[in-house]
Design an enzyme around this catalytic site. Sequence first.
Site, PDB file in Angstrom:
ATOM      1  N   ASN A  51       3.876   9.852  -5.762  1.00  6.96           N
ATOM      2  CA  ASN A  51       3.877   9.255  -4.415  1.00  6.96           C
ATOM      3  C   ASN A  51       4.817   8.057  -4.377  1.00  6.96           C
ATOM      4  O   ASN A  51       5.680   7.945  -3.506  1.00  6.96           O
ATOM      5  CB  ASN A  51       2.477   8.790  -4.016  1.00  6.96           C
ATOM      6  CG  ASN A  51       1.450   9.887  -4.123  1.00  6.96           C
ATOM      7  OD1 ASN A  51       1.804  11.061  -4.106  1.00  6.96           O
ATOM      8  ND2 ASN A  51       0.192   9.522  -4.249  1.00  6.96           N
ATOM      9  N   ASP A  52       4.631   7.176  -5.346  1.00  5.39           N
ATOM     10  CA  ASP A  52       5.498   5.996  -5.360  1.00  5.39           C
ATOM     11  C   ASP A  52       6.868   6.321  -5.933  1.00  5.39           C
ATOM     12  O   ASP A  52       7.872   5.767  -5.491  1.00  5.39           O
ATOM     13  CB  ASP A  52       4.831   4.868  -6.156  1.00  5.39           C
ATOM     14  CG  ASP A  52       3.839   4.101  -5.289  1.00  5.39           C
ATOM     15  OD1 ASP A  52       4.194   3.802  -4.133  1.00  5.39           O
ATOM     16  OD2 ASP A  52       2.716   3.837  -5.742  1.00  5.39           O
ATOM     17  N   HIS A  88      -2.791   6.765   2.615  1.00  4.64           N
ATOM     18  CA  HIS A  88      -4.112   6.943   2.018  1.00  4.64           C
ATOM     19  C   HIS A  88      -5.064   7.753   2.889  1.00  4.64           C
ATOM     20  O   HIS A  88      -5.992   8.375   2.391  1.00  4.64           O
ATOM     21  CB  HIS A  88      -4.680   5.595   1.579  1.00  4.64           C
ATOM     22  CG  HIS A  88      -4.047   5.147   0.303  1.00  4.64           C
ATOM     23  ND1 HIS A  88      -2.973   4.286   0.273  1.00  4.64           N
ATOM     24  CD2 HIS A  88      -4.256   5.523  -0.980  1.00  4.64           C
ATOM     25  CE1 HIS A  88      -2.591   4.121  -0.984  1.00  4.64           C
ATOM     26  NE2 HIS A  88      -3.350   4.862  -1.770  1.00  4.64           N
ATOM     27  N   CYS A 136       0.007  12.567 -11.551  1.00  4.48           N
ATOM     28  CA  CYS A 136      -1.207  12.286 -10.773  1.00  4.48           C
ATOM     29  C   CYS A 136      -0.903  12.013  -9.302  1.00  4.48           C
ATOM     30  O   CYS A 136      -1.801  11.686  -8.545  1.00  4.48           O
ATOM     31  CB  CYS A 136      -1.995  11.139 -11.381  1.00  4.48           C
ATOM     32  SG  CYS A 136      -1.072   9.599 -11.397  1.00  4.48           S
ATOM     33  N   GLU A 144       6.317   5.359 -11.879  1.00  2.11           N
ATOM     34  CA  GLU A 144       6.365   5.310 -10.419  1.00  2.11           C
ATOM     35  C   GLU A 144       7.630   4.631  -9.935  1.00  2.11           C
ATOM     36  O   GLU A 144       7.956   4.680  -8.757  1.00  2.11           O
ATOM     37  CB  GLU A 144       5.198   4.480  -9.875  1.00  2.11           C
ATOM     38  CG  GLU A 144       3.860   4.879 -10.358  1.00  2.11           C
ATOM     39  CD  GLU A 144       2.763   4.119  -9.643  1.00  2.11           C
ATOM     40  OE1 GLU A 144       2.233   4.660  -8.677  1.00  2.11           O
ATOM     41  OE2 GLU A 144       2.440   2.990 -10.069  1.00  2.11           O
ATOM     42  N   ARG A 173       6.434   5.266   1.986  1.00  2.14           N
ATOM     43  CA  ARG A 173       5.583   6.465   1.916  1.00  2.14           C
ATOM     44  C   ARG A 173       4.748   6.690   3.169  1.00  2.14           C
ATOM     45  O   ARG A 173       4.265   7.776   3.410  1.00  2.14           O
ATOM     46  CB  ARG A 173       4.686   6.439   0.663  1.00  2.14           C
ATOM     47  CG  ARG A 173       3.767   5.248   0.620  1.00  2.14           C
ATOM     48  CD  ARG A 173       3.184   5.064  -0.775  1.00  2.14           C
ATOM     49  NE  ARG A 173       1.952   5.812  -0.955  1.00  2.14           N
ATOM     50  CZ  ARG A 173       1.249   5.827  -2.091  1.00  2.14           C
ATOM     51  NH1 ARG A 173       1.690   5.167  -3.138  1.00  2.14           N
ATOM     52  NH2 ARG A 173       0.145   6.517  -2.188  1.00  2.14           N
ATOM     53  N   ARG A 224      -6.849   3.575 -14.161  1.00  2.00           N
ATOM     54  CA  ARG A 224      -5.675   2.753 -13.864  1.00  2.00           C
ATOM     55  C   ARG A 224      -6.126   1.330 -13.606  1.00  2.00           C
ATOM     56  O   ARG A 224      -7.112   1.112 -12.890  1.00  2.00           O
ATOM     57  CB  ARG A 224      -4.976   3.321 -12.631  1.00  2.00           C
ATOM     58  CG  ARG A 224      -3.817   2.467 -12.180  1.00  2.00           C
ATOM     59  CD  ARG A 224      -3.023   3.137 -11.123  1.00  2.00           C
ATOM     60  NE  ARG A 224      -3.704   3.107  -9.834  1.00  2.00           N
ATOM     61  CZ  ARG A 224      -3.249   3.749  -8.754  1.00  2.00           C
ATOM     62  NH1 ARG A 224      -2.164   4.489  -8.846  1.00  2.00           N
ATOM     63  NH2 ARG A 224      -3.880   3.657  -7.613  1.00  2.00           N
TER      64      ARG A 224
HETATM   65  C1  PEP Z   1       1.318   7.586  -6.973  1.00  2.00           C
HETATM   66  O1  PEP Z   1       2.008   6.628  -6.589  1.00  2.00           O
HETATM   67  O2  PEP Z   1       1.755   8.746  -7.075  1.00  2.00           O
HETATM   68  C2  PEP Z   1      -0.088   7.370  -7.324  1.00  2.00           C
HETATM   69  C3  PEP Z   1      -0.800   8.334  -7.866  1.00  2.00           C
HETATM   70  O3  PEP Z   1      -0.611   6.152  -7.017  1.00  2.00           O
HETATM   71  P1  PEP Z   1      -1.145   5.723  -5.566  1.00  2.00           P
HETATM   72  O4  PEP Z   1      -0.994   6.909  -4.663  1.00  2.00           O
HETATM   73  O5  PEP Z   1      -2.534   5.273  -5.715  1.00  2.00           O
HETATM   74  O6  PEP Z   1      -0.180   4.620  -5.238  1.00  2.00           O
HETATM   75 MG    MG Z   2       1.262   4.612  -6.888  1.00  2.00          MG
END
Ligand code: PEP
Ligand code: MG
Length: 977
Positions: A863-864, A576, A911, A840, A874, A719
């Site tokens: 990302n997930d 993050h 996203c 995800e 990650r 979300r």
């Molecule tokens: C993702 O996992 O790609 C996502 C957009 O959610 P976050 O990064 O908030 O887990």
């Molecule tokens: Mg995610």
Amino acid sequence: MLTLSQDDILLGCEAPDWRGALDCAAEALQQAGLVAAGYRDGLHAREAQSSTFLGSAIAIPHGTPESREHVRATGVRVLQFPRGIDWHDGNRVHVLVTIVARSDAHLDILRQLTHVLDREGVVERLAAADSRAEIAGLLSKAVVEARLDTGTLCLGFPARDASELALAAAARLRQAGCAESTFVAAVANQAPHDLGQGLWLVSSARGVTRPALALATPESLLTHGDSPLVGVFCLAAQGDAHRGLLERLLTLLESGSAGDLAGADAATVLTRLAGESAAASTRRVRVLNAHGLHARPAKQLVQVARAQSVAIRVHLEEGGGQAVSATSLTKVIGLGARRGQPLVFSAEGEGTEAALDAVCRAVTEGLGESVLPFDESREHHLSDTQAMIEPLPENAPQAAVAASPGLAIAPAFVLRLPRFDYPQRADDPAVENRRLDEAMGEGAEQLEALVRQARGCEVAQILSMHEAMLTDPELHQAAREDIGEGASAEAAWWHAIETAAHAQEMLADRLLAERAADLRDVGRRVLGLLCRIELPEPPDIPYILVADDLGPSDVARLDTARVRGLLTARGGATAHSAILARALGIPAAVGAGKRVLRLANDTLLILDGDRGRFTVAPSEERLATAEQRLADQHHREAEAWEARHRTATTRDGHRVEVAANLGNTAHALDAVERGAEGVGLLRTEFLFMAHASAPNLATQVEEYREALDALDGRPLVARTLDVGGDKPLPYWPMPKEDNPFLGLRGIRLSLTRPEMLETQLRALLMAAAPAAEPEQAPAAGLKPAPAAAVNKNARPLRIMLPMVKDVGEFRTVRALLDRLLEELPQAERATDVQLGVMIEVPSAALLAPTLAAEVDFFSVGTNDLTQYALAIDRGHPDLAAQSDGLHPAVLRLIEMTVAAAHARGKWVGVCGELASDATAVPVLVGLGVDELSVSARQVPLVKARLREFDLAEARAQATLALAQSTAEAVRDVLETG
Ligand code: PEP
Ligand code: MG
């Protein structure tokens, strides 16, 4: 790293005697701009203390610690005296190597020199050399460091047989950066070779990047054939550079007691491999000298060792190097030990304990220098063997992990916390109170000046907060009380700060808890004033911040006006903090390894946040190219900004919507101003994190309404709460899980407290109630109408569920939502609502056809999805580089998702961070993705990127990418071809 170049060498020097030779050296250093005139006296004073003769006709004159104030820059000068000089200790000298250093950079050269000394005929050749190249060649034999240390050991591995152990050892070498996958493959095909005593060996030279020796031992006793299986060694062979490792192995086997390595811990294994017998006693002690074991302390150590009744050996705990005699000066210098590194002394026989006591005491007392204690938590000690042995090469791009796009060229500012040493007690409370008052007053003045300078910048707010903290009467009172009880001003102040910071950390509200870091910041400022230690103030010119790691709150506090880029030793691209760096538009590369922390401040860096590369001290040529790229980038950004409100289409008019990812509803207006056609991902968990307890219905309605108002008819994809895993919620305590990323996260967690989910859904529906009578609701199905044609009365609401694994979870929420839609009066709730899921989890992609039949849309969280598809955490510090959303496995999951959605007339967004990756954008479009949701700052650039290709090209790129077998191959084929 300080290296010897031909320009540093002066041939054919002459001097009447050794004093004259020292004068020549002083003059050469001064002419090179390395020292001021006063350094000459330091050279003489040092020589008067003891001879700096090293061996093989080489002396290494250097100044006293006091003369370091005359050092202007770190450097080296080599003076050759072909006729030779009679040195005052009776030796004959042909070469002076004078190293001036403000740090321990000279240890590298000293270490190289110790390798010269053993070579035959070197004296004659140094005297007779008639070219600088020859002298440089003689002195700078490159030292290839083989690796054998805790990082190459794999002890107590749950293997079932010798081949599994061999593979574990090979994998360890790959992980340690000594070998590539081809090495592991080569080892996998080998039958281990029997070394006797229960030990086995596999080896290969294929794919070896650095010679190394690994050992894997089993968790429980195994046998191989009829023999016991104590462990499998795995050798990464390279030229003859691994010979030392083999010799160590042989010595171990010759000892005849190698079998007792069964079940041994890392320290024992390394000690035995360093050549110690099982009977030897060992003692560990840290080097405390600021500049490591350079010549003078090394000489002291040798003298102490020689005075003992038993032979003492010593090795560096971390390097895995062979133990050497502690009575050999060249061998001791050759260890290259730096401050903080542990030495292991060993001896056996009568008198061992007293001898080990004596050497350890001598080291602890500083070997003739005054030393400060070592505090591991405060100092960046150099346990990272890579960092120690492989300083960053200059002018060569180095790999890291791309975390935030953009190019930056600026000097480095390395964030290192200073260490403070102060007495705990003081005699006179009145004096201590006065000192504290003065330091606090001075600290407040400093902050006031900084706030004035920073006026208008985000950082000004933080500095004002620091100012307020500093004048907090309670803090002051707590310190005064301690002083009254005999504490020194420093100890009392720091105790007050730590107590307050600790109390802050205990607060449930995460944002408030993070203020503990601010308290410590303020505390250090005053402590620095009390101890007269200057805190590392960042320069007031733009710089690239180099740090070990930065938490999200650190990133949020950055002075964006001056920080041109971020380079961190740890961290991953989807952590993050990296997401925040992108939101702030700061180019960043992370996971670059500990060696970046050894960069000197002001070293010029080129940082490429798109490719995750950085270059230290670039050449003029490389700099010019980078500057040109930077100018092009600014030009592109300016163009993209101009066109930000145009709808995003490919060159041939294929429409792809570009929306913004938000964590804060207050930023929705800014996103629209940046050209966002909606919010494609509202991370509502940040709203929950900003409150000390779960926000109630009214609070949530207000927050969501703020975003919808700002969007003015553009859609909001919200979300539902996505906490758990890396995002804990203080007021929702969860039992400790072994694998939080595979545990109660996202929708799974929300479904355990349906009343909270219901409140959130209700709040979203209420916030999206039309402002006035809708003129006409946008068509359902694919994305809502673009901004230019938005129905300003409608408030399109898309609700999205995180971490869905199959349609079961979706159905539960659908039923809940349908009930709420029934319950809420039509005029008081959203009329244009879609309910979709995030893709995800790989199972959701694989089951996309069944989901697509029921959901309204998909949004791929790359990302997930990457994390779960590749089984790579990650935020993993070492694996981050491999966690690439362009991996063909991830792309195939996206392909399946799009196909299933389009077959049912549903839309698909992306996203995750991949959506703003310039290389990935055409691939995603080619795969059929309808919407890209990226950080608000990236919106203009992603729109501009879309205008650079047409749909047919995008499809070709997608096909090409899908045909590759690794992420590297995908990047290679897309970025080079
Ligand atoms: C993702 O996992 O790609 C996502 C957009 O959610 P976050 O990064 O908030 O887990
Ligand atoms: Mg995610």
